[in-house]
Structure formats: structure tokens, C-alpha cells
Enzyme design. Structure first.
Site, mmCIF file in Angstrom:
data_model
loop_
_atom_site.group_PDB
_atom_site.id
_atom_site.type_symbol
_atom_site.label_atom_id
_atom_site.label_comp_id
_atom_site.label_asym_id
_atom_site.label_seq_id
_atom_site.Cartn_x
_atom_site.Cartn_y
_atom_site.Cartn_z
ATOM 1 N N GLU A 274 -10.280 -3.028 15.409
ATOM 2 C CA GLU A 274 -9.126 -3.669 16.050
ATOM 3 C C GLU A 274 -8.635 -2.914 17.286
ATOM 4 O O GLU A 274 -7.855 -3.445 18.061
ATOM 5 C CB GLU A 274 -7.955 -3.893 15.083
ATOM 6 N N GLU B 35 6.352 -5.720 19.000
ATOM 7 C CA GLU B 35 5.451 -6.514 18.162
ATOM 8 C C GLU B 35 5.055 -7.768 18.926
ATOM 9 O O GLU B 35 5.910 -8.496 19.419
ATOM 10 C CB GLU B 35 6.128 -6.885 16.839
ATOM 11 N N ASP C 67 0.868 -1.173 0.000
ATOM 12 C CA ASP C 67 0.000 0.000 0.000
ATOM 13 C C ASP C 67 0.907 1.226 0.000
ATOM 14 O O ASP C 67 1.366 1.693 1.030
ATOM 15 C CB ASP C 67 -0.895 -0.023 1.245
ATOM 16 N N GLU D 263 1.245 -3.425 26.676
ATOM 17 C CA GLU D 263 0.740 -3.287 28.038
ATOM 18 C C GLU D 263 1.480 -4.183 29.033
ATOM 19 O O GLU D 263 1.312 -4.026 30.253
ATOM 20 C CB GLU D 263 -0.754 -3.614 28.085
#
Length: 399
Positions: free
Chosen positions: A199, A146, A97, A175
Site C-alpha cells: 500500500e 484522512e 487488533d 500531498e
């Protein structure tokens, strides 16, 4: 949430027209085409083992299906979310993209003064592409977080490109992880989902901002705006929705009710647009509270011609206001196609609207209570026209 049949990301194939007239009429926004870095416009005209056994299951006589079923039962919706980002295919779609990826690249490369000798946190790093851009732009150190299995690939990619001394890949949830530093200067993330909020990765960015970002630190991107318009879409509504009224002579309209509740992600032809485009919500990521992502906003859509309305369409714009020159992109139907496309919400009624008449109402958006990564939408609308009078409330679920 579905896509049209045969729908694929064709972010490289559509023409571009980046320039928003609703909010940014007098402001030029830089959008750099991959082949061209001249100033142009991309904003559209509207702007553990479940049984507790310690012994591994390695008996060839064991039924593998039984094991997978048990494992799946233990998975939460969050697990499935992160699993979906473990496969390279979804990252390939996003990297290809060019509106998305090239904009981030140009934001970083053309604004090196923001990154020089700064500590950067990349939230939801994926393959690490944004971290690599930041490292190349002179960042002192980049922490790439990630949670999916793609973190292992990101580590290899970082090593293969010689940036192991600058980029640290951390595998885990934002978190739950601990950063080796107490504060960072910049948080960068590509958190936007379909309909902007699907999401719910935004709350993760806000958590990172509140925990680690220095005072007067930079969040990139820092502004997003959600818009609404109305379209004529008789052909596809007949194919997707009305189809269930008569299926080989049988009434299956109970499925039609479900189909109406499921927003469609697809590209909309700008010639289908019947009304103006209405700003629903602007979010300042550097200042907003997590609860601000749930909201109710009024809208007033004015017909620009005599036509029929079959659906409302939502899309969003993204802005990087901390750059030397305001930079951003749009996912609107008058702009170059992105992998986000647009979100189509079909109406129960076919609205006959005349030029100048108004479709008014409000839209409520909230996280789903059972799975906060999903989005619940309530649409209340009415039309009091010469040829059509209607008032209705509809509910949608993005899953």
C-alpha cells in the site's frame, strides 16, 4: 495476495511471546497486554461527470449499471485504495487488533511528556483513534488527515467525545492538503501494510515529515525491521498450488504459475519454522529517504533440523524508540497474532534440507511501476545440500 480459506483476523486469540533474540537480546521491550500493563515481550525469538454533462442523471429510466461502469472507468488505483478504507469493517478489524491499538495507546499515555502542549499530525487517521489518544495525553492540537469517506465519521467521533477544540479533521490527501500551521512537533501514523510495505503509505509519512516536521521533531513509530524465515507447509501448498496440476483430470497448471506469484497473507504456526530468522532491512523513519523502501538484501537461512522447505515467510517488527522505555511489537509467527499476520511466498521447488545446511540468496523489493501501492518481489535462492541441489529465481506480485 490472498488469505487462507476462512482466514480471519484473530488478533485477540493467540498467546503472546514478545522478545526478540536476533537484534534485541539484551533489551527488554514493553508490550502491554490489554488486561495487563506489566513488562513482557511481543517480539518473536528472531526479533466529475465523465461525459461532461451538467444535467444530473435523475431519470428513473436510466440504466444504473451504465452509470457505475463509466464511473469505475474513471477511477484510478488510488481511488480504489481510499475507497477500501471508507467502510467501517476494515477499521473494526484494525481497532480490534489489540497488539496494534493497545501498543499505540500505551506509547501515547505512558509517554505524555512527548505530547504535552505539542502539535501533532496524524497521517491516515481513519476513525481518529490515535488523534483521540494524543488529545487525551495533553496535545495542544492534533491535525487528523484522512482521505477516505471515513473522515466524515472521524469528525462526528471527535465531536461526540468532546475534542473538537483540540482535534481538526482534514479530509484529503496529505500531498494535496494545506495545514493551518507551518510546522508540527510530532507525526504519528499507523502506515504499515502487509509485508510492511504493501500500500506504500510510508512515502506519504515521509512526505509529511519533510514538509511539516520541526527540526528534532518526533516520528512515531520511528523504526521498522523486515525479517525472513523458511517453513514446512506441504499440506497447504498441495491444497493451494499443486491442486492446479490435476483438476478433475484436466491440466490447469497455467494457473499454478499465477498462484505461485501471489503471496499469501496468513498466520504461520511456529512449529512449521525450519530455519533461523534473518534480518533483511531496518528502516529509520525519521531519517530515511523515500527511495530506501526499495532495496535488495542478502539472506542466509540455516536449517535447525532435517526437514522440507515449501515457502519463505516474511514479517516485520515495529519500534518506538523515543519512549521513556523502548516499546514495540512484532508480527512474527512466534508472537501474538496481529491483523498483518505473516506473508508466505511459496517456492516452486520442495527443498530437502538437512540440519546445519544453508539456503542462501537475496530478495529485491520495489514499488510496482504502474501502481506504486503494489509491491514487486524478486527472490533468488540456492541450496547446495547433501540431498538437494537447486538454484532458482522467482517473482512475486503483491496486489
Amino acid at each position: 495476495m490472498v488469505r487462507r480459506k476462512g482466514s480471519k483476523s484473530d488478533a485477540n486469540q493467540s498467546s503472546s511471546s514478545f522478545g526478540s533474540s536476533h537484534q534485541l537480546q539484551n533489551t527488554k521491550i514493553r508490550f502491554e497486554d490489554p488486561e495487563d500493563t506489566t513488562e513482557s515481550s511481543n517480539l518473536d525469538d528472531s526479533m466529475s461527470d465523465p461525459d461532461g454533462h451538467d444535467k444530473p442523471i435523475d431519470d428513473p429510466a436510466c440504466d444504473p449499471e451504465d452509470v457505475s461502469i463509466v464511473q469505475d472507468d474513471d477511477k484510478t488505483s488510488a481511488d480504489y485504495y481510499f475507497d477500501s478504507y471508507s467502510h467501517f469493517g476494515i477499521h473494526e478489524e484494525m481497532l480490534k487488533d489489540v497488539v496494534r491499538t493497545k501498543t499505540y495507546q500505551n506509547v501515547i499515555y505512558q509517554n505524555k511528556f512527548l505530547f504535552k502542549n505539542k502539535v501533532v499530525l496524524d497521517v491516515g487517521a481513519g476513525t481518529g483513534i490515535l488523534s483521540l489518544f494524543c488529545a487525551k495525553a495533553g496535545a495542544e492540537h492534533v491535525y487528523a488527515v484522512e482521505c477516505s469517506q471515513m473522515a466524515d465519521m472521524a469528525k462526528e467521533i471527535v465531536e461526540a467525545n468532546g475534542y473538537s477544540n483540540v482535534i481538526t479533521v482534514l479530509k484529503g490527501k496529505v500531498e494535496e492538503i494545506e495545514l493551518p500551521v507551518s510546522k508540527v512537533d510530532i507525526i504519528i501514523s499507523e502506515w504499515m501494510g502487509y509485508f510492511l510495505l504493501f500500500e506504500n503509505m510510508l512515502n506519504t509519512v515521509l512526505y509529511a515529515r519533510d514538509k511539516w516536521l520541526v527540526e528534532d521533531g518526533v516520528v512515531l513509530p520511528d523504526k521498522t525491521s523486515l525479517y525472513l524465515t523458511a517453513i514446512e507447509d506441504a499440506e497447504y501448498k498441495d491444497d493451494k498450488i499443486e491442486f492446479w496440476n490435476n483438476v478433475y483430470g484436466f491440466d490447469m497448471s497455467c494457473i499454478k504459475k499465477q498462484a505461485l506469484m501471489e503471496p499469501l497473507v496468513d498466520t504461520v504456526d511456529q512449529n512449521q519454522i525450519v530455519t533461523n530468522c534473518q534480518l533483511l532491512k531496518t528502516m529509520d523513519i525519521s531519517k530515511m529517504a523515500p527511495g530506501d523502501a526499495s532495496f535488495t538484501a542478502p539472506f542466509k537461512l540455516v536449517a535447525e533440523r532435517d526437514d522440507y522447505i515449501h515457502a519463505l515467510v516474511a514479517y516485520f517488527d515495529v519500534s518506538f524508540t523515543k519512549c521513556h522505555k523502548l516499546t514495540g511489537f512484532s508480527t512474527g509467527p512466534r508472537s501474538r497474532v496481529t491483523h498483518w499476520k505473516q506473508t508466505v511466498l511459496y517456492l516452486e521447488d520442495v527443498l530437502t534440507i538437512c540440519e546445519g545446511e544453508t539456503l542462501v540468496g537475496n530478495m529485491s523489493v520495489a514499488q510496482n511501476k504502474k501502481n506504486p501501492r503494489d509491491v514487486d518481489i524478486m527472490l533468488k535462492y540456492s541450496l547446495n545440500g547433501r540431498r538437494c541441489v537447486v538454484s532458482r529465481i522467482q517473482y512475486y506480485k503483491m496486489r
